[in-house]
Structure formats: C-alpha cells, structure tokens
Design a protein around this motif. Structure first.
Motif, PDB file in Angstrom:
ATOM      1  N   GLY A   1       0.779  -1.231   0.000  1.00 32.01           N
ATOM      2  CA  GLY A   1       0.000   0.000   0.000  1.00 32.01           C
ATOM      3  C   GLY A   1       0.810   1.280   0.000  1.00 32.01           C
ATOM      4  O   GLY A   1       0.262   2.348  -0.238  1.00 32.01           O
TER       5      GLY A   1
ATOM      6  N   THR B   1       2.509   4.585  -0.643  1.00 38.03           N
ATOM      7  CA  THR B   1       2.057   5.476  -1.710  1.00 38.03           C
ATOM      8  C   THR B   1       3.182   6.072  -2.552  1.00 38.03           C
ATOM      9  O   THR B   1       2.902   6.841  -3.482  1.00 38.03           O
ATOM     10  CB  THR B   1       1.226   6.630  -1.122  1.00 38.03           C
ATOM     11  OG1 THR B   1       2.004   7.318  -0.142  1.00 38.03           O
ATOM     12  CG2 THR B   1      -0.053   6.101  -0.487  1.00 38.03           C
TER      13      THR B   1
ATOM     14  N   PHE C   1      -6.564  -0.715  -2.758  1.00 38.36           N
ATOM     15  CA  PHE C   1      -6.711  -1.051  -1.343  1.00 38.36           C
ATOM     16  C   PHE C   1      -7.984  -0.430  -0.778  1.00 38.36           C
ATOM     17  O   PHE C   1      -8.392   0.656  -1.189  1.00 38.36           O
ATOM     18  CB  PHE C   1      -5.512  -0.536  -0.536  1.00 38.36           C
ATOM     19  CG  PHE C   1      -4.215  -1.160  -0.935  1.00 38.36           C
ATOM     20  CD1 PHE C   1      -3.732  -2.277  -0.278  1.00 38.36           C
ATOM     21  CD2 PHE C   1      -3.479  -0.637  -1.989  1.00 38.36           C
ATOM     22  CE1 PHE C   1      -2.552  -2.865  -0.651  1.00 38.36           C
ATOM     23  CE2 PHE C   1      -2.281  -1.222  -2.377  1.00 38.36           C
ATOM     24  CZ  PHE C   1      -1.822  -2.343  -1.703  1.00 38.36           C
TER      25      PHE C   1
ATOM     26  N   TYR D   1      -7.216   2.014   3.416  1.00 36.98           N
ATOM     27  CA  TYR D   1      -5.791   2.353   3.542  1.00 36.98           C
ATOM     28  C   TYR D   1      -5.586   3.575   4.433  1.00 36.98           C
ATOM     29  O   TYR D   1      -4.621   3.644   5.195  1.00 36.98           O
ATOM     30  CB  TYR D   1      -5.172   2.595   2.167  1.00 36.98           C
ATOM     31  CG  TYR D   1      -3.691   2.860   2.237  1.00 36.98           C
ATOM     32  CD1 TYR D   1      -2.793   1.828   2.452  1.00 36.98           C
ATOM     33  CD2 TYR D   1      -3.184   4.154   2.134  1.00 36.98           C
ATOM     34  CE1 TYR D   1      -1.428   2.065   2.539  1.00 36.98           C
ATOM     35  CE2 TYR D   1      -1.833   4.406   2.225  1.00 36.98           C
ATOM     36  CZ  TYR D   1      -0.954   3.348   2.427  1.00 36.98           C
ATOM     37  OH  TYR D   1       0.392   3.586   2.536  1.00 36.98           O
ATOM     38  N   TYR D   2      -6.493   4.534   4.357  1.00 37.70           N
ATOM     39  CA  TYR D   2      -6.330   5.767   5.142  1.00 37.70           C
ATOM     40  C   TYR D   2      -7.157   5.754   6.426  1.00 37.70           C
ATOM     41  O   TYR D   2      -7.247   6.769   7.108  1.00 37.70           O
ATOM     42  CB  TYR D   2      -6.712   6.980   4.286  1.00 37.70           C
ATOM     43  CG  TYR D   2      -5.818   7.159   3.084  1.00 37.70           C
ATOM     44  CD1 TYR D   2      -4.540   7.694   3.221  1.00 37.70           C
ATOM     45  CD2 TYR D   2      -6.234   6.767   1.814  1.00 37.70           C
ATOM     46  CE1 TYR D   2      -3.706   7.852   2.132  1.00 37.70           C
ATOM     47  CE2 TYR D   2      -5.402   6.924   0.708  1.00 37.70           C
ATOM     48  CZ  TYR D   2      -4.145   7.458   0.877  1.00 37.70           C
ATOM     49  OH  TYR D   2      -3.328   7.605  -0.216  1.00 37.70           O
TER      50      TYR D   2
ATOM     51  N   THR E   1      -6.242  -2.604   6.540  1.00 41.97           N
ATOM     52  CA  THR E   1      -6.074  -2.354   5.113  1.00 41.97           C
ATOM     53  C   THR E   1      -6.168  -3.673   4.351  1.00 41.97           C
ATOM     54  O   THR E   1      -5.542  -4.670   4.733  1.00 41.97           O
ATOM     55  CB  THR E   1      -4.723  -1.691   4.831  1.00 41.97           C
ATOM     56  OG1 THR E   1      -4.692  -0.412   5.476  1.00 41.97           O
ATOM     57  CG2 THR E   1      -4.500  -1.503   3.342  1.00 41.97           C
TER      58      THR E   1
END
Length: 454
Positions: A88, A90, A429, A432-433, A439
């Motif tokens: 994941g 970024t 995903f 994810y945040y 996740t």
C-alpha cells in the motif's frame, strides 16, 4: 548506535562523510570528459552519457524524460499485463526500464521481486531479493553493459546480470551507515554510481558514490536532512550534481570533485512551517520528492510548498517560480529542443512551462494527483494519474489524445519503445487511510504493455 556512529565505520574504503562533511581520502574522481564532449559536439538532443550500453531513470544523467524519436500511436490497446505490486505504500512505483537493445524489459516490484520480460510479455526470469522484507523497490534499474543496479527499501544495493538475473554483488545496509531505504535510482558516470539513502533517528539522508564493479562505497556526504527520495541529476558540462530532500532543501555539489557548492531552501522567505523534525533541524511543508532535471544552466524543482522553481545551477539563486496552489512532487520532463518543461501536481493539472520565463503555455486537468514521472515524446506527453488512467496529451496544446483505464493509481513513468508503451500502477486497497480498519488489498497493481490498436 547512532547514524553518525554507524557512518563512522561504514564503507570499506573508509571515506564516508561525518556530520555534514565529506570524506575523500582514497577517492579518484570519475572522468566526465567523454560526457562533456558528446554534450557539446552532438547536433540536436542526445541523452547523456551518449552510450548505447547505458540506460537509466529519466533517460540520462540530466533526467529529462525525453524521447524525441518515439511516436505514440493514435490509439492503443493493452497487449499484456501481469500482477506486480501488492504493497500500500504510496511512493511512486518503479518505472519499467528496457535494455538499450529493447529485447528485455526490467520491471521491479514493491514485493522485492525483479522481473525480466520480453517485449511480447514472456518472462525471462524472476529475481527475489531481501527488499521483499520491507517495501520492495520503488527506484528504477540503471543498466550498464550486461549489468543492472537498483536500491531497495531494505536499504541495500543490488547488482545483477541482465541475461540471467544472477546477483553480481549485494551491498548491505550497514555499509551505508544503517540505511533504512533506497528509493533513489542510481546515476552512472565512468564506473561510479551516485544515489541517496534514507535514515531515521534522526530523519536524514546521505549521498553516496559507489564503485560499480564491486559495490564498495568510495565517498559520501551526510549533510541532507529529511529522508530523501529523488535521484541525483548530473550536468557534466556545468560541473554540477543536484538533488533534493524532505527538508525542502535543494543540495548541489561540484562534479566530479564533489565539493559542496550551494543549497536552496524552498517554503518561502521564512522557510516551511510544518511539523518540526529531527530535534528542530528542519520543518516539513516544502518536501522535495521529485527528481530534479537540469537544463540550460538551471535546475527545475517541484515542492510541497506548491511552487515550481527554476534555480541557477551556478549559485542556487531563484530565477523564477510559479505557484500551483497544491503539492508538486512529480518528476518533470524537459523538451530541450523547444525549451519547455512539463510538470504535474496534486491539483490534477499537467502544465507546460517556458523554461526561460516560467510562463504557462497550457494546463490540462488529468482527473487526479500526478506524483510519478512525466514522459515527453515526439508529439505526445505521457502521464499517469491517481484517477487510474494513463493519459496521452498533445505536446503542443495539452489536448487529450487518448486515455487508458487501469486498476490502481498510475504512478510509474510510461516508457515508449519501438511502438510499445510500458508502465506500472499501485495496487487497489480498501481502508488504507482508515487507522481503525485493517487495510485490505482488493487488486494487485499490474505492469502493462500497450500497443497500437489497429
């Protein structure tokens, strides 16, 4: 043991930098003469070094991302794809790198696996590395003759044979002062590699010179704060090596002597005003994530302060800047024949700017953040977006020629070669945040090859 204590013992040549200083006791500088000669005698554009056996990220030491001989098809289709990225994180994904003869495409993944495929998609080999214990690879292989070089998010540097995938050498993280990651793609000059390592406690970075034949460090400078991601750009004619870091500083060294030349702080007159880091050594808010191309005696820099800068390579003075209103972290492309720089940002726009004045020639909305590499070709700009599309824009006007939908955020560069276009994306995903939810990988990010849709 602290990072500086580790650096005190790192490197077999004993020439690492301490406390922002450099060590050169046994160093023999590389010869930039052949690179300078081709840069001044070749008619028109040539990637430097102009060597048929050398290929690197952004197509050369000056990091232009410019392919004037490649013509992008008027319409395209996906010829092949395969699952590649599963993490994941970024950071922009590794950009596929064709060998100079175009017969093998090297594609590194965020799982620590390097793939060698033919243009038609058949796998030649797979190399699993220790980078899989971390966040894999985000840098791009540098190719020199029969060998490729890449750093991983395990903080280690790998050299492998292109034909077989066999390791030639592997330099461990302790040789780099306890590095936690290498997201930087090496620059190559005369048997030396130049790249950045990331460190924590405190958050900082180091510029390294390494012997390409052995993997042994021969020089370093640990003056960088923040954990740097960019790949160094080198202008042999101007005698400069330049890069940036998460402290919002552009750092420049004389090249090939590697005497420190100057620094420039982004973030406005008073500097960035974000969170204090490294016990007060720097603040966040003006991070420089993108690789900085060098052209026309200048460095072109995007920052999280929302500005895009032209800096004088000689002394670091700001010659112009524009305010985009949002984060700029893409790797710009430069058309040296027309004097135009192309840059994308978190405001969803790709802009074409006059390199001399900063005037905006056109701006096109591509539907999402642009954090990867922009590629300039004969008539087209190729750019990936967070909206899952790869875009082809008319180089002269910015009008959309076509776009191809993918699965995840398209954050690698798109590389044109012999009518084909290679690129990669981030996985898809959920949560994810969301710190309170697990996740979940919904779909792996793929590597793609596009061909003309005839």
């Amino acid at each position: 043991m602290s990072r500086r204590a580790l650096l005190r013992t790192a490197g077999s040549a004993g020439t690492v930098g301490l406390a922002g200083c450099t060590g050169q006791q046994y160093r023999s500088p590389p010869n930039c003469g052949s690179v300078e000669a081709t840069g001044t005698t070749t008619d028109g554009y040539a990637p430097l070094p102009m060597d048929d056996d050398v290929s690197m990220f952004r197509r050369g030491l000056r990091r232009y991302g410019y392919y004037p001989d490649e013509v992008v098809p008027s319409s395209v289709r996906v010829d092949w794809s395969f699952p590649l990225n599963h993490i994941g994180h970024t950071a922009a994904k590794s950009t596929p790198r064709p060998t100079p003869d175009g017969e093998i495409i090297l594609i590194a993944s965020d799982t620590g696996v390097i793939h060698a495929v033919r243009p038609t998609g058949e796998h030649r080999w797979r190399l699993e590395t220790g980078a899989g214990r971390s966040l894999g690879f985000h840098g791009t292989p540098t190719i020199v003759d029969d060998t490729a070089y890449i750093g991983g998010y395990d903080g280690e540097l790998y050299a492998f044979e292109i034909a077989t995938g066999d390791l030639v050498w592997h330099t461990r993280r302790l040789e780099f002062g306890g590095s936690i990651a290498i997201g930087s793609s090496p620059a190559y000059v005369d048997g030396r590699l130049y790249f950045l390592t990331e460190h924590k406690n405190p958050a900082s970075g180091v510029l390294w010179e390494v012997d390409a034949a052995t993997g042994n460090p021969t020089w370093s400078d640990d003056r960088l704060w923040g954990m740097p991601h960019p790949s160094p750009a080198i202008d042999c004619e101007a005698g400069r090596l330049v890069t940036g870091s998460n402290d919002g500083v552009v750092y420049c060294w004389e090249f090939p002597s590697l005497e420190f030349a100057w620094s420039f702080q982004a973030g406005g007159e008073d500097g960035p005003d974000g969170d204090v880091m490294a016990d007060g050594e720097f603040r966040l808010g003006a991070q420089i994530k993108g690789t900085i191309p060098v052209y026309d005696g200048a460095a072109f820099v995007g920052s999280w302060d929302g500005r895009f800068y032209r800096l004088d390579l000689a002394d670091g003075n700001e010659e112009w800047s524009i305010d985009t209103g949002d984060v700029v972290m893409s790797n710009p492309a430069i058309d040296p024949d027309s004097g135009i720089v192309y840059v994308g940002g978190d405001d969803h726009y790709v802009r074409a700017l006059d390199t001399a004045t900063g005037d905006v020639l056109w701006a096109t909305d591509v539907g999402g953040h642009v954090i990867g590499s922009i590629t300039a070709t004969a008539e087209t700009i190729l750019v990936g977006s967070y909206d899952t599309y790869l875009y082809a824009l008319d180089r002269a006007t910015g009008e959309r020629r076509w776009r191809v939908e993918n699965r995840g955020h398209v954050t690698s560069g798109a590389i044109p070669r012999d009518g084909r276009i290679y690129y990669a994306e981030r996985g898809v995903f959920s949560n994810y945040y969301d710190e309170e939810e697990e996740t979940v990988l919904e779909q792996a990010g793929h590597a793609y090859c596009l061909v003309p849709d005839e």
